[in-house]
Design a protein around this motif. Structure first.
Motif, mmCIF file in Angstrom:
data_model
loop_
_atom_site.group_PDB
_atom_site.id
_atom_site.type_symbol
_atom_site.label_atom_id
_atom_site.label_comp_id
_atom_site.label_asym_id
_atom_site.label_seq_id
_atom_site.Cartn_x
_atom_site.Cartn_y
_atom_site.Cartn_z
ATOM 1 N N GLY A 8 0.819 -1.205 0.000
ATOM 2 C CA GLY A 8 0.000 0.000 0.000
ATOM 3 C C GLY A 8 0.852 1.254 0.000
ATOM 4 N N LEU A 9 1.926 1.266 0.778
ATOM 5 C CA LEU A 9 2.823 2.428 0.791
ATOM 6 C C LEU A 9 3.534 2.613 -0.540
ATOM 7 N N VAL A 10 4.004 1.519 -1.115
ATOM 8 C CA VAL A 10 4.651 1.603 -2.427
ATOM 9 C C VAL A 10 3.669 2.102 -3.481
ATOM 10 N N PHE A 11 2.427 1.646 -3.412
ATOM 11 C CA PHE A 11 1.412 2.099 -4.360
ATOM 12 C C PHE A 11 1.126 3.590 -4.178
ATOM 13 N N CYS A 12 1.049 4.041 -2.940
ATOM 14 C CA CYS A 12 0.786 5.458 -2.684
ATOM 15 C C CYS A 12 1.924 6.337 -3.196
ATOM 16 N N ILE A 13 3.140 5.915 -2.978
ATOM 17 C CA ILE A 13 4.292 6.672 -3.474
ATOM 18 C C ILE A 13 4.329 6.640 -5.001
ATOM 19 N N ALA A 14 4.055 5.469 -5.579
ATOM 20 C CA ALA A 14 4.057 5.351 -7.039
ATOM 21 C C ALA A 14 2.956 6.196 -7.663
ATOM 22 N N SER A 15 1.826 6.322 -6.984
ATOM 23 C CA SER A 15 0.746 7.129 -7.549
ATOM 24 C C SER A 15 1.108 8.605 -7.582
ATOM 25 N N LEU A 16 1.963 9.035 -6.699
ATOM 26 C CA LEU A 16 2.409 10.428 -6.723
ATOM 27 C C LEU A 16 3.479 10.668 -7.782
ATOM 28 N N ILE A 17 4.202 9.630 -8.153
ATOM 29 C CA ILE A 17 5.306 9.760 -9.106
ATOM 30 C C ILE A 17 4.847 9.465 -10.540
ATOM 31 N N LEU A 18 4.054 8.415 -10.707
ATOM 32 C CA LEU A 18 3.665 7.963 -12.040
ATOM 33 C C LEU A 18 2.545 8.830 -12.624
ATOM 34 N N PRO A 19 2.460 8.893 -13.942
ATOM 35 C CA PRO A 19 1.311 9.577 -14.557
ATOM 36 C C PRO A 19 0.040 8.745 -14.378
ATOM 37 N N TRP A 20 -1.102 9.369 -14.620
ATOM 38 C CA TRP A 20 -2.375 8.702 -14.364
ATOM 39 C C TRP A 20 -2.572 7.470 -15.235
ATOM 40 N N TRP A 21 -2.038 7.477 -16.453
ATOM 41 C CA TRP A 21 -2.245 6.350 -17.354
ATOM 42 C C TRP A 21 -1.397 5.134 -16.970
ATOM 43 N N LEU A 22 -0.463 5.274 -16.046
ATOM 44 C CA LEU A 22 0.222 4.122 -15.462
ATOM 45 C C LEU A 22 -0.339 3.799 -14.074
ATOM 46 N N PHE A 23 -0.840 4.815 -13.400
ATOM 47 C CA PHE A 23 -1.390 4.652 -12.058
ATOM 48 C C PHE A 23 -2.656 3.785 -12.079
ATOM 49 N N LEU A 24 -3.558 4.030 -13.017
ATOM 50 C CA LEU A 24 -4.813 3.279 -13.057
ATOM 51 C C LEU A 24 -4.629 1.798 -13.413
ATOM 52 N N PRO A 25 -3.845 1.421 -14.427
ATOM 53 C CA PRO A 25 -3.637 -0.018 -14.667
ATOM 54 C C PRO A 25 -2.909 -0.715 -13.515
ATOM 55 N N MET A 26 -1.976 -0.011 -12.894
ATOM 56 C CA MET A 26 -1.294 -0.587 -11.731
ATOM 57 C C MET A 26 -2.291 -0.808 -10.599
ATOM 58 N N GLY A 27 -3.203 0.146 -10.401
ATOM 59 C CA GLY A 27 -4.236 -0.005 -9.390
ATOM 60 C C GLY A 27 -5.199 -1.138 -9.720
ATOM 61 N N ALA A 28 -5.502 -1.315 -11.003
ATOM 62 C CA ALA A 28 -6.386 -2.415 -11.411
ATOM 63 C C ALA A 28 -5.741 -3.764 -11.127
ATOM 64 N N LEU A 29 -4.460 -3.881 -11.399
ATOM 65 C CA LEU A 29 -3.757 -5.128 -11.089
ATOM 66 C C LEU A 29 -3.706 -5.386 -9.588
ATOM 67 N N MET A 30 -3.482 -4.335 -8.823
ATOM 68 C CA MET A 30 -3.475 -4.484 -7.364
ATOM 69 C C MET A 30 -4.864 -4.862 -6.849
ATOM 70 N N ALA A 31 -5.912 -4.280 -7.450
ATOM 71 C CA ALA A 31 -7.278 -4.600 -7.038
ATOM 72 C C ALA A 31 -7.623 -6.052 -7.365
ATOM 73 N N LEU A 32 -7.059 -6.578 -8.444
ATOM 74 C CA LEU A 32 -7.264 -7.990 -8.762
ATOM 75 C C LEU A 32 -6.479 -8.899 -7.824
ATOM 76 N N ALA A 33 -5.315 -8.442 -7.414
ATOM 77 C CA ALA A 33 -4.451 -9.278 -6.589
ATOM 78 C C ALA A 33 -4.859 -9.281 -5.119
ATOM 79 N N TYR A 34 -5.354 -8.166 -4.623
ATOM 80 C CA TYR A 34 -5.657 -8.040 -3.200
ATOM 81 C C TYR A 34 -7.138 -7.786 -2.977
ATOM 82 N N ARG A 35 -7.612 -8.248 -1.843
ATOM 83 C CA ARG A 35 -9.016 -8.066 -1.483
ATOM 84 C C ARG A 35 -9.222 -6.677 -0.892
#
Length: 89
Positions: A8-35
């Protein structure tokens, strides 16, 4: 538990660094991987509050990233529910 907090911390930091078009697919993969990966919603809301401006593209709607994050979360939850019912029955 520690792994989920770290991810979760890595995702939060990555969301501040990455552009939105990389942030959303990364979030979708995380949402599939974690409950219940609600970090996607909260970080999208934070980014919309920080950088979001009413735009003509979205008819003046300021929370476009949050709207997309909610759609992604709902889709992945429904997809996981369907796959769970198909694979484990």
């Amino acid at each position: 538990m520690i792994v989920r907090i770290g991810i979760g911390l890595v995702f939060c930091i990555a969301s501040l660094i990455l552009p939105w078009w990389l942030f959303l697919p990364m979030g979708a993969l995380m949402a599939l991987a974690y409950r219940n990966f609600y970090e996607l919603f909260f970080m999208a809301l934070f980014l919309d509050l920080l950088y979001g401006a009413p735009s003509g593209k979205f008819l003046g709607f300021r929370f476009a990233l949050t709207f997309l994050a909610v759609i992604i979360l709902a889709t992945t939850m429904a997809l996981k529910h369907r796959l769970k019912n198909r694979l484990y029955v």
